[in-house]
Design an enzyme around this catalytic site. Sequence first.
Site, short mmCIF file in Angstrom:
data_model
loop_
_atom_site.label_atom_id
_atom_site.label_comp_id
_atom_site.label_asym_id
_atom_site.label_seq_id
_atom_site.Cartn_x
_atom_site.Cartn_y
_atom_site.Cartn_z
N TYR A 101 -0.60 8.95 1.28
CA TYR A 101 -1.46 7.42 0.43
C TYR A 101 -1.57 6.34 1.53
O TYR A 101 -0.19 6.51 2.51
CB TYR A 101 0.02 6.08 -0.86
CG TYR A 101 -1.02 5.20 -0.56
CD1 TYR A 101 -1.54 4.86 -2.13
CD2 TYR A 101 -0.71 4.39 0.09
CE1 TYR A 101 -2.24 3.78 -2.51
CE2 TYR A 101 -0.63 2.64 -0.46
CZ TYR A 101 -2.42 3.16 -1.43
OH TYR A 101 -2.46 1.61 -1.96
N GLU A 189 -8.58 2.55 0.11
CA GLU A 189 -7.10 2.59 -0.69
C GLU A 189 -7.29 4.45 -0.52
O GLU A 189 -8.86 4.59 -1.47
CB GLU A 189 -6.41 2.35 -1.88
CG GLU A 189 -5.68 3.12 -2.16
CD GLU A 189 -4.86 2.52 -3.70
OE1 GLU A 189 -4.15 1.57 -4.65
OE2 GLU A 189 -5.92 3.03 -4.67
#
Length: 386
Positions: A101, A189
């Site tokens: 992530y 993101e």
Amino acid sequence: MDLFEYQGKQYFARFSIPTSPGGVADTVTEAVAQADAAGYPVVVKAQVKVGGRGKAGGIKLAADADEVRRHAGAILGMDIKGHVVHRLWVEHASDIDKEYYASFTLDRPAKKHLGMLSREGGVEIEEVARTNPGAIARLHVDPVRGLDREAARRWVEEAGLDEAARDQAADLLVALYRCYTEGDCDLAEINPLILTTDGRVHALDAKVTLDDNATFRHPEWAEYAATETEDPRERMAKEKGLNYIGLSGTVGIIANGAGLAMSTLDVVNQVGGEAANFLDVGGGANADVMSAALEVINADPSVRSIFVNIFGGITRVDEVAKGVIEALGRVDLRSPIVLRLDGTNAEEGRSLLAPHLSDRLLAEPTMLEAARRAVALAGQRSEERA
Ligand code: GDP
Ligand code: MN
């Protein structure tokens, strides 16, 4: 403005952030053509601005054209958490070794950019933060100094990314930081950021929120605005120049000042109600502004009462009262209004309103009493919350 995944990936490409080759499709036939071009196996992905598409069945692997046809047919028109799928992104499928992530966003209290990097990707970051907070490596980046390769390399090590991924991940994070800053994002993101079985690091998903304040210097954003599916209430409010956000409750809210508007939502919630919107009329609550505000709220079919909460500072309450009275003459309201007017010239305001009060226009002396009345009129639970 939030971007669709495919737009986020196109935006990433401007900053040389690697992604899988693919293309958009609005029909099953187009999906097959994109799959043929990307090379099998492919992954067929629903384009909706909501997370958890995978779990909802909106992301499917396909080994050949027949499977693409089957999955594209099933996903187009699918409803994912209230978002109907009109468009697909079809890309060459990756062989995943590891899912990480990575994101950048603004940490307002720290006055710095905040990077978050984790070796535990592919699941919601909130979930990781709850169950394994140590697995998220946070990095504050001074906006003046920026992020250099060495700092990114240390960060990647600290996050415990696999050895094979570190160099490429550091380069990618520097590029992502550029995309976030030079690209004027509020959020950039990647979840998951993957390491493939053949040792390549790239973005498998893209979640990008553009900073609307920077629209003036990005003519290229016009194409994103064109595909934006806006709440019709918000579109109407924007046309009228109001600071409005649609919510899911039944009590329409009008307040002056963002702080008071937020407190109004809290008080409505405290007495067992739910706000239908946030609406800050700002400093000049004159008749035009009040009519526009009432019109927007009136157009929302879920609204059952309207709570007007004004504290006169520079705004004078008698001016607001005139505005409300004039607006009542212009807008044919479906719901009763509860007023709480206080502050500068409150007495003058109240006496102006007195002859107009009825069971459709009520006044209460305090914010709490007005909230209780508005919530009761909306027919909601009236027990207070702790
Ligand atoms: P989200 O569920 O909306 O966040 O959609 P993502 O694009 O993040 O995809 C969800 C999950 O689908 C990923 O975490 C992967 O596990 C899987 N997935 C997506 N693309 C691929 C792919 O190319 N290959 C494989 N094997 N899995 C994929
Ligand atoms: Mn994702």
